[in-house]
Design a protein around this motif. Structure first.
Motif, PDB file in Angstrom:
ATOM      1  N   CYS A   1       0.825  -1.213   0.000  1.00  0.00           N
ATOM      2  CA  CYS A   1       0.000   0.000   0.000  1.00  0.00           C
ATOM      3  C   CYS A   1       0.862   1.267   0.000  1.00  0.00           C
ATOM      4  CB  CYS A   1      -0.931   0.001   1.203  1.00  0.00           C
ATOM      5  SG  CYS A   1      -2.123  -1.349   1.125  1.00  0.00           S
ATOM      6  N   LYS A   2       0.218   2.346  -0.466  1.00  0.00           N
ATOM      7  CA  LYS A   2       0.941   3.614  -0.593  1.00  0.00           C
ATOM      8  C   LYS A   2       0.503   4.607   0.466  1.00  0.00           C
ATOM      9  CE  LYS A   2       1.515   2.949  -5.516  1.00  0.00           C
ATOM     10  NZ  LYS A   2       1.603   1.516  -5.137  1.00  0.00           N
TER      11      LYS A   2
ATOM     12  N   GLY B   1      -1.096   7.610   2.251  1.00  0.00           N
ATOM     13  CA  GLY B   1      -2.323   8.301   1.891  1.00  0.00           C
ATOM     14  C   GLY B   1      -3.504   7.352   1.818  1.00  0.00           C
ATOM     15  N   GLN B   2      -3.239   6.067   1.606  1.00  0.00           N
ATOM     16  CA  GLN B   2      -4.356   5.117   1.484  1.00  0.00           C
ATOM     17  C   GLN B   2      -4.952   4.787   2.850  1.00  0.00           C
ATOM     18  OE1 GLN B   2      -2.564   1.855  -0.859  1.00  0.00           O
ATOM     19  NE2 GLN B   2      -4.037   2.382  -2.469  1.00  0.00           N
ATOM     20  N   THR B   3      -6.252   4.534   2.825  1.00  0.00           N
ATOM     21  CA  THR B   3      -6.915   4.031   4.038  1.00  0.00           C
ATOM     22  C   THR B   3      -7.345   2.607   3.729  1.00  0.00           C
ATOM     23  OG1 THR B   3      -7.721   6.204   4.661  1.00  0.00           O
ATOM     24  CG2 THR B   3      -8.867   4.314   5.598  1.00  0.00           C
ATOM     25  N   VAL B   4      -7.021   1.701   4.645  1.00  0.00           N
ATOM     26  CA  VAL B   4      -7.301   0.276   4.391  1.00  0.00           C
ATOM     27  C   VAL B   4      -7.903  -0.358   5.637  1.00  0.00           C
ATOM     28  CG1 VAL B   4      -5.348   0.148   2.794  1.00  0.00           C
ATOM     29  CG2 VAL B   4      -5.032  -0.491   5.193  1.00  0.00           C
TER      30      VAL B   4
ATOM     31  N   GLN C   1      -9.261  -0.148  10.918  1.00  0.00           N
ATOM     32  CA  GLN C   1      -8.970   0.726   9.773  1.00  0.00           C
ATOM     33  C   GLN C   1      -7.634   1.404   9.989  1.00  0.00           C
ATOM     34  OE1 GLN C   1     -11.811   3.417   8.250  1.00  0.00           O
ATOM     35  NE2 GLN C   1     -13.485   1.922   8.235  1.00  0.00           N
TER      36      GLN C   1
ATOM     37  N   ASN D   1      -4.573   4.080   8.459  1.00  0.00           N
ATOM     38  CA  ASN D   1      -4.161   5.096   7.503  1.00  0.00           C
ATOM     39  C   ASN D   1      -2.665   4.924   7.290  1.00  0.00           C
ATOM     40  OD1 ASN D   1      -6.776   6.528   7.621  1.00  0.00           O
ATOM     41  ND2 ASN D   1      -6.129   6.858   9.753  1.00  0.00           N
TER      42      ASN D   1
ATOM     43  N   VAL E   1      -8.463  -2.230   0.443  1.00  0.00           N
ATOM     44  CA  VAL E   1      -8.229  -0.799   0.303  1.00  0.00           C
ATOM     45  C   VAL E   1      -9.571  -0.072   0.310  1.00  0.00           C
ATOM     46  CG1 VAL E   1      -7.285   1.022  -1.152  1.00  0.00           C
ATOM     47  CG2 VAL E   1      -6.121  -1.184  -0.996  1.00  0.00           C
TER      48      VAL E   1
ATOM     49  N   GLU F   1      -9.885   3.584   0.426  1.00  0.00           N
ATOM     50  CA  GLU F   1      -9.836   4.825  -0.385  1.00  0.00           C
ATOM     51  C   GLU F   1      -8.395   5.203  -0.624  1.00  0.00           C
ATOM     52  OE1 GLU F   1     -10.402   8.538   2.324  1.00  0.00           O
ATOM     53  OE2 GLU F   1     -11.940   7.112   2.919  1.00  0.00           O
TER      54      GLU F   1
END
Lengths: 219, 219
Positions: free
Chosen positions: B148-149, B151-154, B180, B182, B217, B219
DNA sequence: GTAATAAGTTAGAGTATTCTAACAAATTTG
DNA sequence: CAAATTTGTTAGAATACTCTAACTTATTAC
């Protein structure tokens, strides 16, 4: 640590012990459905492990360690049966086979948790006592229904046989632990007993059945 | 019927299979903690029973029957884990060892009942899918947190490793399935990830950890 | 109290699972 | 591509548990 096979031998020795704590080799072999030589060689190995006292041609006797080991396996079996009935909704006639496998699991926490969830029960679904976690067994003094006399009122408290067939027979007659029975009469001919209980004004129980029903005499 | 040993081989083959369904003998031996010759001879016997395709010096492949058998054992394992967590109050880090033993029990009714009591769950306490009673597995497409990068919220949905130590690590950070996260940043140096979640405004997760966390993921 | 029967033992073997030692094939590496 | 390394194989043996066949000891029954 005992293998499942060894555990089954210890359990059989425990269950087959007479009042002196003795078991004959042939009874053991028969109980475990193995040949005499198989039982013989296994007993020698149990002796090496310190679980059985064995001398050639003499009856077998569990050592104190063997008794404790056996009682702890029986504890797991009976706790499991209780758990299956009380927490998973199984009938008392369905649980033996499952418990026969679960009893070999080595996971103290698992059985502790069952014990807690069940509120530390002292008897299993068939009325047999559950040994405590030190392997000590509380003895009860129940009498077989077959020894009761007409006129007595008794309460069904335990069974000396818990085969599926027997339990299904009891189910079919709506006989459960706790049921109050009135002994009406005994047939001198075949020693069968006529009893009444709940919605059964008259039910005849063969000697074979009545000697496997353990009861507490109420009056 | 497979012995417990055979069942463990089938399970290991299933779990170790790569995308082609292949496993090397040495991986199998390592996975089961047995010597190479032991694994070799066992594999020959599994082949005789029709569970594995095996040719000298070639990778091992489970047959369709072997796959189904393995999946059904894994089903029992995962149902048991779920039962232990949801119905008996165990922590997710405690259940693997117990399930490892319970999975070998042959008692369809026992596992059916667990399934019912749990409301037919599709995943176990570690997010792994529970095969259905035909041995079919629903595949999910989760990605490792490590991919994941910033900024992503997973959302944490599953684990690729469920060792006690790893689970205890997650417990210590209050990381549970459903949490969740960030993704704040990634250290180029060691590929560790800095994340935030719930009451943890900043937590650093090593690459080793983040690649074992599967996420969806958001958002 | 001996003869018949039952119970227990020994010997020898088979299956399942595991190992170590020695060797062979396959793969990796310079 | 040849040497070194890794991977896989065979042979031979050990342990746990089981069996059948043959024999011995103990018990039961006249």
């Amino acid at each position: 640590m005992a293998s499942s096979t060894e555990e089954n031998y210890l359990k059989a020795l425990f269950n087959l012990s007479n009042s002196l704590g003795e078991v004959n080799l042939s009874e053991l072999a028969h109980g475990l459905q193995v040949s005499l030589p198989t039982a013989n060689s296994m007993v020698k190995s149990l002796q090496k492990s310190g679980w059985v006292n064995y001398e050639k041609y003499k009856p077998l006797i569990l050592t104190a360690a063997g008794q404790k080991e056996a009682a702890l396996i029986i504890r797991k079996h009976r706790l499991t049966e209780m758990f299956l009935v009380k927490k998973m909704g199984f009938g008392w006639e369905e649980v033996h086979e499952i418990a026969e496998q679960v009893e070999h699991i080595h996971a103290p926490k698992f059985f502790q948790r069952m014990d807690e969830m069940l509120g530390f029960p002292t008897i299993d679904p068939h009325g047999s006592p559950i040994p405590d976690n030190q392997g000590r067994i509380q003895e009860f003094s129940y009498v077989p229904l077959s020894s009761c006399k007409p006129g007595q009122t008794v309460q069904l408290t335990a069974l000396t046989n818990s085969s599926t067939e027997f339990l299904e027979f009891l189910n079919s007659r709506k006989l459960a632990l706790g049921t109050q029975l009135n002994v009406l009469s005994r047939e001198a001919y075949d020693l069968s007993l006529v009893v009444s209980y709940e919605n059964h004004p008259q039910e005849t129980l063969s000697e074979k059945v009545s000697e496997r029903l353990l009861v507490r005499v109420l009056e």
